[in-house]
Design a protein around this motif. Structure first.
Motif, mmCIF file in Angstrom:
data_model
loop_
_atom_site.group_PDB
_atom_site.id
_atom_site.type_symbol
_atom_site.label_atom_id
_atom_site.label_comp_id
_atom_site.label_asym_id
_atom_site.label_seq_id
_atom_site.Cartn_x
_atom_site.Cartn_y
_atom_site.Cartn_z
ATOM 1 N N LEU A 263 1.036 -1.772 -0.427
ATOM 2 C CA LEU A 263 -0.100 -0.312 -0.107
ATOM 3 C C LEU A 263 0.789 1.057 0.028
ATOM 4 O O LEU A 263 1.058 2.096 -1.131
ATOM 5 C CB LEU A 263 -1.429 0.155 1.388
ATOM 6 N N THR A 264 1.914 1.088 0.580
ATOM 7 C CA THR A 264 2.843 2.324 0.747
ATOM 8 C C THR A 264 3.449 2.631 -0.137
ATOM 9 O O THR A 264 3.798 3.500 -0.826
ATOM 10 C CB THR A 264 4.363 1.646 1.801
ATOM 11 N N LEU A 265 4.074 1.863 -0.962
ATOM 12 C CA LEU A 265 4.560 1.566 -1.989
ATOM 13 C C LEU A 265 3.959 2.062 -3.399
ATOM 14 O O LEU A 265 3.956 3.023 -3.768
ATOM 15 C CB LEU A 265 5.565 -0.125 -2.359
ATOM 16 N N THR A 266 2.890 1.917 -3.552
ATOM 17 C CA THR A 266 1.505 2.204 -4.422
ATOM 18 C C THR A 266 1.055 3.277 -4.347
ATOM 19 O O THR A 266 1.062 4.396 -5.592
ATOM 20 C CB THR A 266 0.363 1.229 -4.268
ATOM 21 N N GLY A 267 1.432 3.913 -3.387
ATOM 22 C CA GLY A 267 0.227 5.011 -2.708
ATOM 23 C C GLY A 267 1.687 5.824 -3.282
ATOM 24 O O GLY A 267 1.428 7.469 -4.410
ATOM 25 N N GLY A 268 2.674 5.949 -2.445
ATOM 26 C CA GLY A 268 4.205 6.985 -3.029
ATOM 27 C C GLY A 268 4.485 6.887 -4.372
ATOM 28 O O GLY A 268 4.569 8.143 -5.325
ATOM 29 N N VAL A 269 4.252 5.935 -5.191
ATOM 30 C CA VAL A 269 4.735 5.419 -6.868
ATOM 31 C C VAL A 269 3.604 6.627 -7.429
ATOM 32 O O VAL A 269 4.177 7.121 -8.500
ATOM 33 C CB VAL A 269 4.789 4.078 -7.356
ATOM 34 N N TYR A 270 2.289 5.543 -7.424
ATOM 35 C CA TYR A 270 0.876 6.843 -8.151
ATOM 36 C C TYR A 270 1.236 8.067 -8.242
ATOM 37 O O TYR A 270 1.160 9.165 -8.892
ATOM 38 C CB TYR A 270 -0.185 6.255 -7.217
ATOM 39 N N LYS A 271 0.871 9.121 -6.354
ATOM 40 C CA LYS A 271 1.755 10.256 -6.681
ATOM 41 C C LYS A 271 2.647 10.807 -7.448
ATOM 42 O O LYS A 271 2.813 12.296 -8.210
ATOM 43 C CB LYS A 271 2.131 10.531 -4.753
ATOM 44 N N ALA A 272 4.107 10.126 -7.382
ATOM 45 C CA ALA A 272 5.052 10.467 -7.952
ATOM 46 C C ALA A 272 4.792 10.819 -9.485
ATOM 47 O O ALA A 272 5.617 11.312 -10.180
ATOM 48 C CB ALA A 272 6.105 9.599 -7.373
ATOM 49 N N LEU A 273 3.649 10.220 -9.743
ATOM 50 C CA LEU A 273 3.736 10.151 -10.938
ATOM 51 C C LEU A 273 2.720 10.754 -11.792
ATOM 52 O O LEU A 273 2.125 10.869 -12.831
ATOM 53 C CB LEU A 273 3.165 8.559 -12.147
ATOM 54 N N ALA A 274 2.023 11.449 -10.731
ATOM 55 C CA ALA A 274 0.607 11.425 -11.008
ATOM 56 C C ALA A 274 0.326 13.054 -12.059
ATOM 57 O O ALA A 274 -0.293 13.061 -13.224
ATOM 58 C CB ALA A 274 -0.219 12.321 -9.996
ATOM 59 N N ARG A 275 1.536 14.152 -11.599
ATOM 60 C CA ARG A 275 1.164 15.237 -12.561
ATOM 61 C C ARG A 275 2.118 14.843 -14.016
ATOM 62 O O ARG A 275 1.280 15.123 -15.199
ATOM 63 C CB ARG A 275 2.528 16.266 -11.951
ATOM 64 N N ALA A 276 3.243 14.443 -14.096
ATOM 65 C CA ALA A 276 3.582 13.157 -15.148
ATOM 66 C C ALA A 276 2.379 12.793 -16.308
ATOM 67 O O ALA A 276 2.113 13.149 -18.359
ATOM 68 C CB ALA A 276 4.678 12.650 -15.429
ATOM 69 N N SER A 277 1.737 11.868 -15.710
ATOM 70 C CA SER A 277 0.558 11.512 -16.399
ATOM 71 C C SER A 277 0.221 11.598 -17.169
ATOM 72 O O SER A 277 -0.796 11.918 -17.841
ATOM 73 C CB SER A 277 0.557 9.683 -15.312
ATOM 74 N N THR A 278 -0.831 12.973 -15.959
ATOM 75 C CA THR A 278 -2.131 13.779 -16.861
ATOM 76 C C THR A 278 -2.136 14.468 -18.251
ATOM 77 O O THR A 278 -2.261 14.690 -18.706
ATOM 78 C CB THR A 278 -2.590 14.181 -15.672
ATOM 79 N N HIS A 279 -0.173 14.679 -17.934
ATOM 80 C CA HIS A 279 -0.506 15.367 -19.841
ATOM 81 C C HIS A 279 -0.312 15.049 -20.540
ATOM 82 O O HIS A 279 -0.529 14.567 -21.860
ATOM 83 C CB HIS A 279 1.418 15.940 -19.011
ATOM 84 N N HIS A 280 0.304 13.085 -20.526
ATOM 85 C CA HIS A 280 -0.014 12.140 -21.624
ATOM 86 C C HIS A 280 -1.549 12.609 -22.000
ATOM 87 O O HIS A 280 -2.193 11.889 -22.789
ATOM 88 C CB HIS A 280 0.882 11.104 -21.416
ATOM 89 N N ILE A 281 -2.367 12.240 -20.122
ATOM 90 C CA ILE A 281 -3.745 11.461 -21.028
ATOM 91 C C ILE A 281 -4.511 12.865 -21.351
ATOM 92 O O ILE A 281 -5.647 12.380 -22.259
ATOM 93 C CB ILE A 281 -4.604 11.631 -19.120
ATOM 94 N N ALA A 282 -3.652 13.907 -21.814
ATOM 95 C CA ALA A 282 -4.260 15.023 -21.803
ATOM 96 C C ALA A 282 -4.015 14.734 -23.819
ATOM 97 O O ALA A 282 -4.849 15.969 -24.203
ATOM 98 C CB ALA A 282 -3.586 16.496 -21.626
ATOM 99 N N THR A 283 -3.032 13.998 -23.968
ATOM 100 C CA THR A 283 -3.334 13.903 -25.365
ATOM 101 C C THR A 283 -4.548 12.559 -26.431
ATOM 102 O O THR A 283 -4.357 12.609 -26.830
ATOM 103 C CB THR A 283 -2.104 13.485 -25.692
ATOM 104 N N LEU A 284 -5.429 12.039 -25.164
ATOM 105 C CA LEU A 284 -5.943 11.210 -25.439
ATOM 106 C C LEU A 284 -7.718 11.826 -25.984
ATOM 107 O O LEU A 284 -7.803 13.486 -24.847
ATOM 108 C CB LEU A 284 -6.391 10.311 -24.494
#
Length: 309
Positions: A263-284
């Motif tokens: 749980l700790t790993l998933t939440g931490g990695v997810y939050k670290a990727l959140a901003r950059a991943s939403t930039h890619h999602i905006a291309t869909l």
């Protein structure tokens, strides 16, 4: 730009899985991404989003058709384009799952149990009803008897309403008697909740994503498409483990339970990727052009867990 070594290994491991279970991956993408970004996605964008994960167009189309047939997705045709979204059933099922995936649950326990006896669930609903119970943490402790530590809560009420099953089950509150053997109770939980298999699944998950955690700690900036790919596989694999797990209280778990680290790993990695991943999602693309920014609920995912950098 080529993906970092840790990401290439993660992708290679995913593509080597047989079968790949593309329908489950698409449900993950709709729940994790589409549900937060306008709810609808163009089929062409779905194909483009899954291509870097080694999923070809034919497999995407076949899997989407199957999910429509099973009642998870519904389509809207606009000109020559097809757009897809969760059905009300699909959305309800994933929302119940999301409350477990993205939340840090309180596992304090006072010895209370919920016992559920399905009495008249129609054959056509039986497997879906059972699957929904499993997601919520119920397990069969005897023939025709499901149990869950703690309270039943909102998710069970929603399930009973969805399946029109309020009058088709018996639900009991129970407590662990002082006369009950603690050793026997833990043994029952260990067997019925299949803790050995679940612990092994968590350890495999951690082995796959600890290199990603380490890479993020060293990386200054993550490319948007890479962030999206890793985020999707992270939630997909975490969701698959949670499908076989339940938030049991510490008193019923073996020492050093690996679910806490997962749980700790998933939440931490997810939050670290959140901003950059939403930039890619905006291309869909969705029904109204580019997918919009995420809704307010996105920021509330994994409360209390810090981004891992």
């Amino acid at each position: 730009m080529p993906h970092p070594t840790a990401v290439r290994r993660l992708l290679a491991g995913f593509e080597a899985r047989k079968p790949m279970r593309t329908t489950s991956l698409i449900i993950t993408l709709f729940g994790d991404t589409v549900s937060q970004h306008g709810h609808t996605i163009w089929l062409g964008s779905l194909v483009n989003a899954l291509a870097p994960l080694g999923v070809n167009e034919r497999l995407v189309r076949t899997s989407v058709f199957r999910l429509v047939k099973e009642g998870w997705l519904e389509a809207e045709r606009v000109g020559r384009r097809s757009y897809y979204r969760f059905t009300s059933h699909g959305n309800a099922e994933y929302e119940r799952a999301a409350r477990r995936i993205y939340a840090t649950e309180d596992t304090s326990w006072e010895g209370h149990w919920q016992l559920l006896l399905p009495l008249a669930i129609p054959d056509r609903d039986r497997e879906d009803f059972r699957r929904s119970l499993l997601w919520q943490g119920f397990r069969a402790i005897a023939s025709g008897t499901y149990a869950k530590p703690g309270s039943a809560g909102r998710a069970l009420r929603e399930t009973l309403e969805e399946f029109s099953a309020t009058e088709k089950v018996m639900l009991f509150d129970a407590t662990s008697s002082e006369l009950a053997s603690p050793q026997r109770l833990r043994k029952m939980v260990h067997e019925c909740w299949q803790l050995d298999e679940t612990a092994a699944a968590y350890r495999t998950f951690l082995d796959n994503f600890r290199p990603i955690q380490k890479w993020l700690a060293q990386e200054g900036q993550v490319q948007p498409e890479t962030a999206f790919i890793v985020r999707t596989l992270l939630i997909h694999d975490y969701r698959r483990v949670l499908l076989h797990d339940t938030p049991l209280p510490d008193e019923l778990l073996p020492p050093a339970w690996p679910g806490a680290e997962a749980l700790t790993l998933t939440g931490g990695v997810y939050k670290a990727l959140a901003r950059a991943s939403t930039h890619h999602i905006a291309t869909l693309e969705g029904g109204n052009g580019a997918l919009p920014p995420p809704g307010a609920g996105f920021a509330a995912r994994f409360p209390g867990i810090k981004p891992q950098r």
